[in-house]
Write a protein that holds these residues in place. Structure first.
Motif, PDB file in Angstrom:
ATOM      1  N   ALA A   1       0.826  -1.207   0.000  1.00  0.00           N
ATOM      2  CA  ALA A   1       0.000   0.000   0.000  1.00  0.00           C
ATOM      3  C   ALA A   1       0.861   1.259   0.000  1.00  0.00           C
ATOM      4  O   ALA A   1       0.573   2.227  -0.723  1.00  0.00           O
ATOM      5  CB  ALA A   1      -0.931  -0.009   1.215  1.00  0.00           C
ATOM      6  N   LEU A   2       1.932   1.275   0.791  1.00  0.00           N
ATOM      7  CA  LEU A   2       2.834   2.426   0.803  1.00  0.00           C
ATOM      8  C   LEU A   2       3.483   2.633  -0.563  1.00  0.00           C
ATOM      9  O   LEU A   2       3.640   3.769  -1.032  1.00  0.00           O
ATOM     10  CB  LEU A   2       3.912   2.231   1.869  1.00  0.00           C
ATOM     11  N   THR A   3       3.851   1.534  -1.225  1.00  0.00           N
ATOM     12  CA  THR A   3       4.469   1.637  -2.547  1.00  0.00           C
ATOM     13  C   THR A   3       3.478   2.151  -3.577  1.00  0.00           C
ATOM     14  O   THR A   3       3.833   2.956  -4.455  1.00  0.00           O
ATOM     15  CB  THR A   3       5.016   0.264  -2.971  1.00  0.00           C
ATOM     16  N   ILE A   4       2.228   1.704  -3.498  1.00  0.00           N
ATOM     17  CA  ILE A   4       1.212   2.164  -4.452  1.00  0.00           C
ATOM     18  C   ILE A   4       0.971   3.660  -4.296  1.00  0.00           C
ATOM     19  O   ILE A   4       0.904   4.408  -5.298  1.00  0.00           O
ATOM     20  CB  ILE A   4      -0.088   1.365  -4.254  1.00  0.00           C
ATOM     21  N   ILE A   5       0.838   4.126  -3.063  1.00  0.00           N
ATOM     22  CA  ILE A   5       0.637   5.561  -2.833  1.00  0.00           C
ATOM     23  C   ILE A   5       1.821   6.356  -3.356  1.00  0.00           C
ATOM     24  O   ILE A   5       1.663   7.400  -4.017  1.00  0.00           O
ATOM     25  CB  ILE A   5       0.422   5.829  -1.334  1.00  0.00           C
ATOM     26  N   TYR A   6       3.022   5.862  -3.093  1.00  0.00           N
ATOM     27  CA  TYR A   6       4.223   6.565  -3.558  1.00  0.00           C
ATOM     28  C   TYR A   6       4.277   6.592  -5.091  1.00  0.00           C
ATOM     29  O   TYR A   6       4.586   7.625  -5.690  1.00  0.00           O
ATOM     30  CB  TYR A   6       5.467   5.880  -2.996  1.00  0.00           C
ATOM     31  N   GLY A   7       3.970   5.462  -5.725  1.00  0.00           N
ATOM     32  CA  GLY A   7       4.006   5.404  -7.188  1.00  0.00           C
ATOM     33  C   GLY A   7       2.980   6.316  -7.823  1.00  0.00           C
ATOM     34  O   GLY A   7       3.270   7.019  -8.808  1.00  0.00           O
ATOM     35  N   LEU A   8       1.760   6.349  -7.275  1.00  0.00           N
ATOM     36  CA  LEU A   8       0.711   7.206  -7.835  1.00  0.00           C
ATOM     37  C   LEU A   8       1.043   8.684  -7.692  1.00  0.00           C
ATOM     38  O   LEU A   8       0.732   9.488  -8.580  1.00  0.00           O
ATOM     39  CB  LEU A   8      -0.629   6.898  -7.155  1.00  0.00           C
ATOM     40  N   CYS A   9       1.676   9.050  -6.583  1.00  0.00           N
ATOM     41  CA  CYS A   9       1.972  10.466  -6.336  1.00  0.00           C
ATOM     42  C   CYS A   9       3.212  10.956  -7.078  1.00  0.00           C
ATOM     43  O   CYS A   9       3.360  12.168  -7.299  1.00  0.00           O
ATOM     44  CB  CYS A   9       2.133  10.712  -4.840  1.00  0.00           C
ATOM     45  N   THR A  10       4.126  10.055  -7.434  1.00  0.00           N
ATOM     46  CA  THR A  10       5.320  10.471  -8.164  1.00  0.00           C
ATOM     47  C   THR A  10       5.202  10.285  -9.677  1.00  0.00           C
ATOM     48  O   THR A  10       6.052  10.802 -10.411  1.00  0.00           O
ATOM     49  CB  THR A  10       6.541   9.680  -7.663  1.00  0.00           C
ATOM     50  N   THR A  11       4.184   9.578 -10.133  1.00  0.00           N
ATOM     51  CA  THR A  11       4.011   9.399 -11.582  1.00  0.00           C
ATOM     52  C   THR A  11       3.804  10.720 -12.314  1.00  0.00           C
ATOM     53  O   THR A  11       4.445  10.953 -13.353  1.00  0.00           O
ATOM     54  CB  THR A  11       2.844   8.434 -11.857  1.00  0.00           C
ATOM     55  N   PRO A  12       2.907  11.632 -11.844  1.00  0.00           N
ATOM     56  CA  PRO A  12       2.740  12.900 -12.573  1.00  0.00           C
ATOM     57  C   PRO A  12       4.030  13.697 -12.713  1.00  0.00           C
ATOM     58  O   PRO A  12       4.275  14.297 -13.771  1.00  0.00           O
ATOM     59  CB  PRO A  12       1.703  13.654 -11.722  1.00  0.00           C
ATOM     60  N   GLU A  13       4.863  13.707 -11.681  1.00  0.00           N
ATOM     61  CA  GLU A  13       6.100  14.477 -11.766  1.00  0.00           C
ATOM     62  C   GLU A  13       7.045  13.902 -12.809  1.00  0.00           C
ATOM     63  O   GLU A  13       7.662  14.652 -13.579  1.00  0.00           O
ATOM     64  CB  GLU A  13       6.788  14.524 -10.402  1.00  0.00           C
ATOM     65  N   ASN A  14       7.164  12.574 -12.851  1.00  0.00           N
ATOM     66  CA  ASN A  14       8.045  11.961 -13.843  1.00  0.00           C
ATOM     67  C   ASN A  14       7.528  12.156 -15.261  1.00  0.00           C
ATOM     68  O   ASN A  14       8.306  12.407 -16.186  1.00  0.00           O
ATOM     69  CB  ASN A  14       8.205  10.470 -13.535  1.00  0.00           C
ATOM     70  N   VAL A  15       6.214  12.068 -15.431  1.00  0.00           N
ATOM     71  CA  VAL A  15       5.636  12.310 -16.757  1.00  0.00           C
ATOM     72  C   VAL A  15       5.864  13.752 -17.176  1.00  0.00           C
ATOM     73  O   VAL A  15       6.257  14.032 -18.327  1.00  0.00           O
ATOM     74  CB  VAL A  15       4.129  11.970 -16.752  1.00  0.00           C
ATOM     75  N   CYS A  16       5.654  14.689 -16.254  1.00  0.00           N
ATOM     76  CA  CYS A  16       5.872  16.109 -16.574  1.00  0.00           C
ATOM     77  C   CYS A  16       7.337  16.394 -16.878  1.00  0.00           C
ATOM     78  O   CYS A  16       7.637  17.192 -17.779  1.00  0.00           O
ATOM     79  CB  CYS A  16       5.387  16.978 -15.411  1.00  0.00           C
ATOM     80  N   ASN A  17       8.242  15.772 -16.147  1.00  0.00           N
ATOM     81  CA  ASN A  17       9.672  15.989 -16.414  1.00  0.00           C
ATOM     82  C   ASN A  17      10.048  15.534 -17.816  1.00  0.00           C
ATOM     83  O   ASN A  17      10.810  16.209 -18.526  1.00  0.00           O
ATOM     84  CB  ASN A  17      10.511  15.234 -15.378  1.00  0.00           C
ATOM     85  N   ILE A  18       9.530  14.383 -18.234  1.00  0.00           N
ATOM     86  CA  ILE A  18       9.837  13.880 -19.571  1.00  0.00           C
ATOM     87  C   ILE A  18       9.219  14.770 -20.637  1.00  0.00           C
ATOM     88  O   ILE A  18       9.848  15.094 -21.657  1.00  0.00           O
ATOM     89  CB  ILE A  18       9.351  12.433 -19.704  1.00  0.00           C
ATOM     90  N   VAL A  19       7.963  15.210 -20.409  1.00  0.00           N
ATOM     91  CA  VAL A  19       7.289  16.073 -21.377  1.00  0.00           C
ATOM     92  C   VAL A  19       7.994  17.418 -21.490  1.00  0.00           C
ATOM     93  O   VAL A  19       8.236  17.930 -22.593  1.00  0.00           O
ATOM     94  CB  VAL A  19       5.812  16.258 -20.978  1.00  0.00           C
ATOM     95  N   VAL A  20       8.350  17.984 -20.344  1.00  0.00           N
ATOM     96  CA  VAL A  20       9.018  19.291 -20.355  1.00  0.00           C
ATOM     97  C   VAL A  20      10.393  19.197 -21.007  1.00  0.00           C
ATOM     98  O   VAL A  20      10.833  20.123 -21.715  1.00  0.00           O
ATOM     99  CB  VAL A  20       9.113  19.832 -18.917  1.00  0.00           C
ATOM    100  N   ALA A  21      11.094  18.097 -20.797  1.00  0.00           N
ATOM    101  CA  ALA A  21      12.433  17.947 -21.364  1.00  0.00           C
ATOM    102  C   ALA A  21      12.421  17.966 -22.886  1.00  0.00           C
ATOM    103  O   ALA A  21      13.371  18.458 -23.516  1.00  0.00           O
ATOM    104  CB  ALA A  21      13.067  16.654 -20.869  1.00  0.00           C
TER     105      ALA A  21
END
Length: 307
Positions: free
Chosen positions: A190-210
């Motif tokens: 459960a802790l891993t799922i919450i962490y993955g869901l909350c960090t996915t938008p940032e990683n997607v935005c970083n790739i898009v912005v790059a």
């Protein structure tokens, strides 16, 4: 505790900047806030890896039900390694960000914002290292702070389940013990799922912005950065609550500590028996950080704070 630091220090700075368009504490906050946010990702990442290793050791231990209690010094040493390692890996963030000013095209007022630009007065060797970090920052984020904890947790869970399936009929794997171990594994998942869901938008935005930053306006980039930060704040708010709810011994210790502080640590003979029963159950149940022996009940110990 690190989640509390993020909410206590970083959240007011971000909200103040969005409301007033002025940076609270100036250039210091531009360096400290990213440093603390990246350190928070590192603390969560390496903590999940450490918990995965702990669950793997619990599954592969030949005598899991009589596993000795892990000493407090050992746990503190592991936490120190996690914290120091996370903060060391986040040091380039201090040298990467600096305060900048610009005139707002909407209001015409002078606004302050943080920009990712190494200072020109750095030594040449340090400046080149910071530039290298800036160029590799996106993939470093994605590989270390996103893929590592998720893949590590999945691998440990798969190996643990395979070992338990082969040793299902072993004598040391009692029904109650298996339920406790399964509950702890669900907590880590459960802790891993919450962490993955909350960090996915940032990683997607970083790739898009790059790859699309030249075609995006500064207002869009600021909005994406704000969304990423609030996802981090959401993770820092949900993770302690989730941990207290799913890990019953830790939640019981937290409630006992809060009740003790609210009552002023006054003696209460009526609740002494209930307190003793709850302590005995907590001692006999499994902790998320280590396993305690279950064959003979250990002596009752003070739980939470000295009171």
């Amino acid at each position: 505790f690190w989640d509390f630091l993020i909410l206590f220090f970083c959240l007011p700075v971000v909200i103040f900047n969005e409301i007033t368009k002025k940076r609270l504490l100036g250039d210091v906050s531009c360096r400290i806030v990213p440093f603390m946010e990246v350190s928070s990702l590192g603390v969560t990442t390496f903590s999940l890896c450490a918990l995965g290793i702990d669950r793997f050791h619990a599954a592969t231990s030949p005598q899991a039900s009589t596993r000795p209690i892990e000493q407090c010094q050992s746990i503190i040493a592991k936490l120190a390694v996690i914290w120091v390692g996370s903060m060391t890996l986040s040091v380039p963030e201090i040298l990467l960000w600096q305060l900048a000013q610009d005139t707002s095209p909407v209001s015409g007022m002078m606004t302050e914002y943080c920009t990712m630009k190494p200072a020109s007065n750095l030594p040449e060797s340090v400046y080149s290292l910071v530039l290298t970090y800036q160029n590799a920052r996106m993939w470093w984020y994605f590989g270390c702070y996103f893929c590592l904890p998720i893949l590590f947790t999945i691998s440990c869970q798969l190996v643990t389940r395979r070992i338990r399936s082969t040793e299902k009929k072993s004598e040391c794997r009692g029904t109650k013990h298996s339920q406790c171990e399964s509950h702890l594994n669900c907590t880590i998942i459960a802790l891993t799922i919450i962490y993955g869901l909350c960090t996915t938008p940032e990683n997607v935005c970083n790739i898009v912005v790059a790859y699309m930053s030249p075609d995006m306006s500064k207002r869009t980039l600021d909005l994406l950065n704000l969304i990423n930060q609030f996802f981090l704040f959401f993770k820092c708010s949900v993770t302690p609550v989730l941990l207290l709810c799913l890990c019953r011994p830790l939640g019981q210790a937290f409630m006992d500590c809060c009740c003790c502080c609210c009552e002023g640590c006054g003696p209460d003979t009526a609740s002494s028996e209930d307190s003793a029963d709850s302590k005995l159950k907590t001692e006999m149940s499994s902790s998320i950080f280590f396993d305690k022996p279950r064959e003979t009940p250990p002596p009752l110990l003070a739980l939470g704070t000295p009171c």
